[in-house]
Enzyme design. Structure first.
Site, PDB file in Angstrom:
ATOM      1  CB  SER A 160      -7.931   3.947  30.374  1.00  0.00           C
ATOM      2  OG  SER A 160      -8.428   2.997  31.299  1.00  0.00           O
ATOM      3  NE  ARG A 175      -1.585   7.100  20.437  1.00  0.00           N
ATOM      4  CZ  ARG A 175      -1.355   5.811  20.103  1.00  0.00           C
ATOM      5  NH1 ARG A 175      -0.012   5.374  19.817  1.00  0.00           N
ATOM      6  NH2 ARG A 175      -2.239   4.850  20.008  1.00  0.00           N
ATOM      7  CG  ASP A 213     -10.295   1.677  29.942  1.00  0.00           C
ATOM      8  OD1 ASP A 213      -9.539   1.411  28.884  1.00  0.00           O
ATOM      9  OD2 ASP A 213     -10.889   2.759  29.568  1.00  0.00           O
TER      10      ASP A 213
HETATM   11  C1  BGC Z   1      -6.703   4.998  25.170  1.00  0.00           C
HETATM   12  C2  BGC Z   1      -7.040   3.628  25.451  1.00  0.00           C
HETATM   13  C3  BGC Z   1      -8.257   3.521  26.359  1.00  0.00           C
HETATM   14  C4  BGC Z   1      -9.538   4.044  25.754  1.00  0.00           C
HETATM   15  C5  BGC Z   1     -10.902   3.947  26.581  1.00  0.00           C
HETATM   16  C6  BGC Z   1      -8.319   5.607  24.717  1.00  0.00           C
HETATM   17  O1  BGC Z   1      -7.951   7.078  24.420  1.00  0.00           O
HETATM   18  O2  BGC Z   1      -5.834   5.171  24.196  1.00  0.00           O
HETATM   19  O3  BGC Z   1      -5.976   3.033  26.397  1.00  0.00           O
HETATM   20  O4  BGC Z   1      -8.544   1.992  26.666  1.00  0.00           O
HETATM   21  O5  BGC Z   1      -9.355   5.435  25.521  1.00  0.00           O
HETATM   22  O6  BGC Z   1     -10.737   4.540  27.789  1.00  0.00           O
END
Ligand code: BGC
Length: 495
Positions: A160, A175, A213
């Site tokens: 995620s 990133r 996620d």
């Molecule tokens: C990430 C996402 C993720 C979200 C929730 C963010 O910091 O960049 O990819 O879906 O957090 O977990």
């Protein structure tokens, strides 16, 4: 005449800084819509609008046994999921905290070795028959290939963080977010890093799908959701925040230029918006002094600016900064009365010292003397003898911070709903959500709905929007995508 209550008045003043009125919500929606469309056509938008190579959402009839792992916050989860094909599933899981020195580190190797080790432990514990038999057979035949095809577990990898995805099981890390910082992983293929670590341990596991996620949440909600309605959005309001939605492929015009020839564009594709970085330039986002200080002290200043105002990892920290500002202000008199003590060791003095669960606890406190809040101050922060006024002041600010977060969340959800034009059809609009804020913060979803009604293009039509918790998106959802990958029901260059 009522006695002046300096701490409560000072808190009301600070709370007002977190007001986010209807006009701002509307401006936010308009900007979000512009960025969404920019992100679909080219790079450079604050919304990355990442194609996920998932073209369809499940309908509940899917079947099979899959593995899923979830890396995205403070814990690492390994699960096996049996999809029963009747909208139900059976899930076995284990969860371990990720050691802090693996989250912020010079090299990714140790982190991925740690993840592979957890998969091995899980298989030994929960699928020992299969595991042992496979390892034995493999020793007998001596060939990896035979064993790979016959005995392999397909695994959905919920990762995620923002990833530039090039197929269902390929994608490079753009990133880190949420406090992770491992520079040498940036630009590397996430599935390969995991597969290599798995192969080092010679486990019978193939990383079949890479899953954000939010995409997992969308899939899980669609698999389990009541009625025939397909889910439109999957969103997380937890440690981080983000959303994914079903978009018409023909609108994803950047796929035609960046990743080779455009696929057949008659269908749909799930798009991961990565809305945590919406409006990093701060054209429309609110920006109090507390937001500014938090950003300056974070590992990624200037980045994830929406997330830093909305998600669980940050709301506690905003509150901590407001509390300290009033503790230091002799006129505000917060936690300064005789008998109140805050030892130097109190987490109130440490960066990230307040967890969002504290905001949920104090919001839920309806006792007349705010005893739950006082207890929480004592238990979490070693603050003794806080007065009812102190507790009320802190509760007032916590409420304002979380309400602003919910109203900002409404901006993102509403813009997507408006963009897809579903609001003007007869269909119910189904939104699956997950994360600690929607699960535990009292009325978070109600505040989202309230703000939605204030948006002129939504108003009363807000009733058509169904927002429901989708548990286990990162497990069930990942399994569903591993299944989709297995069937080849995806667009692009599947490996
Ligand atoms: C990430 C996402 C993720 C979200 C929730 C963010 O910091 O960049 O990819 O879906 O957090 O977990």
């Amino acid at each position: 005449m009522a006695t002046p209550r300096p701490s409560v008045e000072a808190a009301l003043r600070v709370a007002r800084e977190f007001d986010y009125p209807s006009t701002q919500v509307q401006r936010g929606v308009d900007e979000f819509l512009r960025e969404m469309s920019k992100g679909l056509s080219k790079t450079g938008s604050t919304l990355s609008q990442i194609p996920t190579y998932v073209n369809s959402v499940p309908n509940g009839t899917e079947k099979g046994l899959y593995l899923a792992v979830d890396l995205g916050g403070t814990n690492f989860r390994v699960c096996s999921i049996e999809l029963r094909g009747d909208s139900t599933f059976n899930l076995t899981q284990s969860k371990v905290p990720i050691p802090r020195d693996l989250m912020v580190s010079a090299s990714y190797k140790q982190l991925f070795q740690f993840l592979a080790k957890q998969i091995e432990i899980f298989l030994e514990l929960h699928h020992n028959d299969h595991f042992e038999a496979t390892v034995r057979r493999r020793r007998l035949t001596g060939t990896t290939d035979q064993y790979r095809q016959a005995e392999i577990f397909d695994l959905g990898f919920t990762f995620s963080f923002p990833v530039h995805q090039t197929s269902i099981n390929r994608g490079t890390l753009i990133r880190w977010t949420k406090g992770f910082d491992i520079p040498d992983a940036v630009g590397k293929d996430v599935c390969l890093m995991l597969q290599n670590a798995i192969d080092e341990l010679r486990l019978p596991v193939r990383v079949a799908a890479l899953v954000n996620d939010t995409v997992g949440t969308l899939m899980a909600r669609s698999y389990t959701s009541p009625g025939k309605t397909e889910t439109l959005i999957g969103a997380i309001f937890g440690t981080g925040t983000n959303g994914a939605y079903v978009e018409k492929l023909k609108k994803v015009t950047k796929m035609a230029t960046s990743d080779g020839p455009a696929p057949d564009d008659s269908g749909n594709m799930v798009i991961n918006t990565e809305w945590g970085s919406f409006d990093n330039h701060l054209n429309v986002l609110p920006n109090t002094i507390f937001d500014q200080q938090l950003d300056a002290d974070s590992v990624n200043p200037g980045i994830q600016m929406f997330e830093k105002r909305v998600s669980g990892m940050f709301l506690g920290e905003i509150l901590r900064r407001t509390i300290l500002s009033l503790v230091k202000d002799p006129e505000a008199k917060l936690l300064q009365e005789d008998g109140v003590s805050i030892p130097q060791s109190s987490p109130l003095y440490s960066l990230w010292g307040i967890d969002t669960s504290f905001l949920s606890i104090i919001e839920a406190d309806t006792s007349s003397d705010l005893s739950l809040t006082k207890n929480a101050l004592r238990n979490h922060f070693e603050v003794n003898n806080a007065s009812t006024d102190d507790a009320l002041a802190i509760k007032t600010i916590g409420h304002a911070i979380a309400k602003r977060a919910a109203r900002l969340s409404a901006v993102a959800l509403s813009a997507i709903i408006l963009d897809t034009k579903k609001i003007d059809t007869d269909e119910t609009i189904d939104v699956g959500v997950d994360g600690s804020l929607v699960e535990f913060y009292p009325k978070f979803v109600e505040y989202i709905r309230e703000a939605m009604r204030e948006i002129k293009e939504i108003g009363e039509k807000e009733k058509k929007i169904r927002i429901g918790i989708a548990k286990d998106g990162s497990g069930v959802g990942a399994a569903l995508i591993a299944l989709v990958a297995h069937k080849g029901n995806v667009t692009g260059r599947q490996q």
